[in-house]
Scaffold this motif. Structure first.
Motif, PDB file in Angstrom:
ATOM      1  N   UNK A   1     -22.005  37.739  36.589  1.00 20.26           N
ATOM      2  CA  UNK A   1     -20.845  37.507  37.445  1.00 20.26           C
ATOM      3  C   UNK A   1     -21.161  38.013  38.843  1.00 20.26           C
ATOM      4  N   UNK A   2     -20.643  37.296  39.796  1.00 22.92           N
ATOM      5  CA  UNK A   2     -20.770  37.737  41.190  1.00 22.92           C
ATOM      6  C   UNK A   2     -19.394  38.186  41.657  1.00 22.92           C
ATOM      7  N   UNK A   3     -19.277  39.443  42.043  1.00 21.40           N
ATOM      8  CA  UNK A   3     -18.003  39.955  42.561  1.00 21.40           C
ATOM      9  C   UNK A   3     -18.037  39.828  44.080  1.00 21.40           C
ATOM     10  N   UNK A   4     -17.010  39.232  44.622  1.00 20.52           N
ATOM     11  CA  UNK A   4     -16.896  39.204  46.082  1.00 20.52           C
ATOM     12  C   UNK A   4     -15.672  40.045  46.446  1.00 20.52           C
ATOM     13  N   UNK A   5     -15.904  41.079  47.231  1.00 20.55           N
ATOM     14  CA  UNK A   5     -14.876  42.072  47.517  1.00 20.55           C
ATOM     15  C   UNK A   5     -14.730  42.210  49.029  1.00 20.55           C
ATOM     16  N   UNK A   6     -13.504  42.284  49.484  1.00 23.32           N
ATOM     17  CA  UNK A   6     -13.254  42.522  50.909  1.00 23.32           C
ATOM     18  C   UNK A   6     -12.501  43.834  51.068  1.00 23.32           C
ATOM     19  N   UNK A   7     -12.912  44.614  52.068  1.00 23.44           N
ATOM     20  CA  UNK A   7     -12.197  45.874  52.295  1.00 23.44           C
ATOM     21  C   UNK A   7     -12.035  46.119  53.791  1.00 23.44           C
ATOM     22  N   UNK A   8     -11.163  47.078  54.084  1.00 20.40           N
ATOM     23  CA  UNK A   8     -11.076  47.565  55.460  1.00 20.40           C
ATOM     24  C   UNK A   8     -12.397  48.272  55.777  1.00 20.40           C
ATOM     25  N   UNK A   9     -12.691  48.388  57.052  1.00 16.61           N
ATOM     26  CA  UNK A   9     -13.950  49.018  57.459  1.00 16.61           C
ATOM     27  C   UNK A   9     -13.772  50.538  57.557  1.00 16.61           C
ATOM     28  N   UNK A  10     -13.563  51.194  56.403  1.00 18.83           N
ATOM     29  CA  UNK A  10     -13.449  52.651  56.371  1.00 18.83           C
ATOM     30  C   UNK A  10     -14.665  53.228  55.658  1.00 18.83           C
TER      31      UNK A  10
END
Lengths: 206, 565
Positions: free
Chosen positions: A34-43
């Motif tokens: 599985x490929x997880x694509x995750x987006x987050x704030x730049x902290x």
């Protein structure tokens, strides 16, 4: 390209070179990549929080890529691992629970466009004395980017299977000095940009 | 109007801005500037000096659990912060809103192994809802407001603020902030109408519905909404350990407690119902037993505010993800008024069987040494079932939770998910500040009391009216019970040689009494309750008593043992 990373029952390597039998990748029985694509704030510190979820659930990260995304201030993580779908779902939910994670989704290979890259350092003398090296490089669409009397550098972009095939074939000839493969990068095939939609929805609730 | 003040002063004003009234803490080198600022805010911020940082964190938990407000602890760097770890982990798994402020070395020295420097963020990130290092005075107003918003909203939890010394001393133009939106964080999702309709349809079509009530109902202040939901369709319910006071003990639809040491009926009927309705609970292994045989015959609806709880342990047919204060009444409106009398009557034979075999002998013994169960029930009766129950961990906890009765909301403070021994005494001290008008009864064993016994000092100094009931059996009783049942009676390091607890209490100038004889029990309880301030009541209980009934770990929930062979 078919990329089901399950072990062959007959004990033979499939043409993908990716089953556990060839020793190239650890692919436990009954699990898929599985490929997880995750987006987050730049902290700072979010990568730690994300990888800790994998560690707790005893799932090995096969590859990891982190970079700024196309949205200013948003970071994108592309992580691959072997697990079953239930686990992929739990992992992404627990990652998304982290306060500063915007979105976490999991994909199978047919849902995304994938790219990886590799560099091979080979012995120049051995390469020149073995016709097969040039043939293998051409078949795989790889490029020779440096030649000097001692060593040469071969570069290839593509999917995991092709890159590993290149490596294994050259390695059998005994010419490889160093091999490195990058983490996977991927974009979704979907026509809907989930992150944009999410951010728009959230901004409307502000 | 902006004003230039120190970061430490900005912290005090930010805490006041968030409505903080009580702080539990312990000063140290890296937090001295903040304590210096606190000196000028003693009128508004009531700081309780504990005797060990673990005491501060558990006190903040007790405060938060009974008041519903955010508990606040303040400690120094390094060892100070590390001493709060078990409480942070405890608050995380038990969803307790808390903000922990730790001192930290100056930003310039971070990462150099400076004196009393520990990577607090690295350590607390996996066990907190949010952990943030304040390295600049300019970030204080934002970080504090964000911390309180995160701690109290959605599924509550602990937040850690690691406050570097330079941020405490640096000057800043201060203006309080109010964070009530974080784009990456949806505290309370709202379910689609179709989900609400589906839930109502499942319940209306059910012949044998059964409701599992968790702490989420109390955290969401939805006790009233729960009652209306249960009463309209006459749905029998049982509560988890942390959900015990979400529904009064004497409510006719209350069938008892779930889990390993819960009541027989609720556990048996979980595997007989046709619809399981879980509200604000997380299917802990102590509730479910063997998952492979858990409620396999039933459809399952799960109401929860936290999407990551859905399908985590138990696969459900329908998830109602949202705040139960909203989702419960929305479903209730669509429910048919009905009765499930035959189904509800089905609980009775189990209740009678448990009553005869277990409960009656445990709380109404006529001979032999005092039993934990009878002490608990007597204290509950003497407080007219209106007191707050705080427990430590172990047999004292299980007996207390089983035999105490609850008539008011937010009446149970116990360490559920973590099972932290030593939780009881400081948590009870904190609870007296969170609910100053209520009686706080704390049950503990001789083992747990000694884990945080130094907090008797705080209780003495504050005259915190904690009614301490020490159930002393000179054993680590719960482990001893397991050793008896599963380890061939090999009591490996469970017998305890104990000090004279009365002498210790007297040393702290806390009134105390020891009861050995049954005939003295009621009088001693009356003395404890009529004495102002703290009191230690030591009960010499049966040395080898067993908590029953019991689902052995990993067993099926319908295989409850009513006796120990």
């Amino acid at each position: 390209m078919e990329t089901k990373y399950t072990k062959n029952a007959g004990g033979e390597c499939g043409d993908c070179n990716l089953c556990g039998n060839c020793g190239s990748l650890d692919c436990p029985e009954g699990k898929n990549m599985y490929t997880m694509i995750i987006y987050s704030e730049n902290f700072a510190g979010i990568l730690n929080q994300i990888t800790a979820v994998f560690t707790r659930r005893q799932v090995n990260i096969e590859s990891l890529n982190v970079c700024a995304s196309s949205t200013p201030g948003v970071h994108k993580y592309t992580i691959t691992c072997f697990c079953n779908e239930e686990m992929a779902m739990m992992l992404t939910k627990q990652i998304e629970k982290k306060i500063d994670v915007l979105q976490a989704n999991y994909f199978t290979d047919d849902q995304i466009f994938i790219l990886e890259a590799c560099l091979l350092k080979v012995n120049t003398n051995m390469m020149l004395n073995n016709k097969d090296v040039g043939r293998i490089v051409r078949i795989h669409g790889a490029r020779i980017v440096e030649v000097n009397p001692t060593y040469s550098i071969i570069e290839k972009k593509g999917i995991t299977a092709d890159i590993l095939s290149l490596f294994h074939q050259l390695d059998k000839l005994g010419v490889v000095l160093q091999f490195v493969r990058s983490g996977r990068i991927a974009v979704t095939k979907s026509c809907i940009e989930q992150l944009d939609r999410y951010l728009e929805e959230r901004e409307s609730q502000r | 109007m902006m004003e230039r003040i120190s970061g430490a002063e900005a912290m005090m004003r930010s805490l006041e801005h968030e409505g903080v009234e009580v702080l539990f803490g312990y000063p140290g080198g890296a937090i001295i500037p903040t304590y210096d600022a606190l000196y000028d805010h003693k009128e508004t911020l009531n700081h309780i000096l504990v005797r060990h940082e673990q005491g501060a964190i558990h006190a903040a938990q007790g405060y938060a659990r009974v008041s519903g407000k955010v508990g606040c602890a303040i400690v120094t760097s390094g060892p100070g912060a590390m001493n709060t770890i078990s409480g942070i982990a405890d608050a995380m798994v038990d969803s307790t809103p808390m903000v922990v402020i730790c001192g930290q070395v100056g930003a310039a020295m971070l990462g150099t192994d400076a004196f009393q420097e520990v990577d607090v963020i690295g350590v607390t990130q996996p066990i907190s809802k949010w952990a943030f290092q304040i390295r600049r005075s300019e970030d204080i107003a934002w970080a504090v407001s964000r911390a309180f918003y995160i701690a109290r909203s959605g599924r509550p939890g602990p937040v850690v603020l690691d406050f570097t010394k330079n941020a405490q001393t640096g000057l800043v133009d201060f203006e309080p902030q109010k964070v009530n939106f974080i784009r990456s964080y949806k505290p309370a999702p709202v379910p689609e109408d179709s989900v609400i309709e589906k839930a109502a349809r499942l319940i209306n079509n059910s012949v044998k519905p059964f409701v599992l009530v968790g702490q989420g109902v109390e955290l969401g202040n939805a006790q009233e909404e729960l009652r209306e939901f249960l009463e309209k369709a006459q749905l029998p319910a049982a509560r988890t350990l942390l959900g015990l006071s979400a529904l009064p003990s004497d409510h006719p639809l209350n069938m008892g407690m779930l889990g390993m040491h819960g009541n027989l009926g609720p556990n048996m009927m979980t595997n007989q119902c046709d619809l399981l309705i879980a509200i604000g609970m997380r299917f802990d292994d102590r509730v479910t037993g063997n998952l492979n045989t858990y409620a396999k015959q039933a459809k399952i609806i799960h109401f929860d505010i936290d999407p990551s709880e859905i399908n985590k342990n138990v696969r459900v047919n329908l998830a109602v993800v949202g705040d139960c204060k909203q989702t419960l009444p929305a479903v209730t409106r669509l429910l048919d008024k009905t009765t499930h009398q035959a189904w509800i009557d089905g609980f009775k034979p189990y209740a009678e069987k448990e009553d005869n075999k277990v409960i009656h002998p445990a709380i109404y013994p006529t001979e032999g040494p005092l039993l934990m169960g009878e002490v608990v029930r007597k204290v509950s009766e003497a407080t007219e079932h209106k007191a707050i129950l705080v427990t430590d961990v172990g047999q004292n906890q299980m007996f207390a939770c089983r035999y105490f009765k609850y008539s008011q909301n937010r009446s149970i403070v116990t360490s559920g998910g973590c099972g932290t021994m030593g939780f009881g005494l400081p948590a009870a001290m904190g609870a007296t500040f969170g609910a100053p008008d209520r009686t706080v009864c704390m049950f503990c064993g001789d083992g747990g009391l000694q884990m945080t016994i130094q907090e008797l000092g705080t209780i003495m100094e504050q005259q915190a009216p904690v009614k301490i009931i020490l159930l002393n059996n000179d054993y680590l009783g719960n482990v001893r019970q397991w050793q008896y049942m599963f380890y061939n009676k090999r009591y490996s390091f469970t017998p305890m040689v104990n000090p004279d607890f009365e002498l210790i209490a007297r040393g702290y100038r806390i009134p105390c009494r020891t009861v050995v004889e049954r005939a003295d029990l009621e009088g001693a309880i009356q003395e404890m309750l009529s004495t102002e301030g703290p009191f230690l009541l030591q009960c010499a209980v049966k040395a080898e008593d067993d908590v029953l009934p019991m689902i052995p770990p990993g067993s099926n929930i319908d295989e409850m043992l009513l006796e120990v062979k």
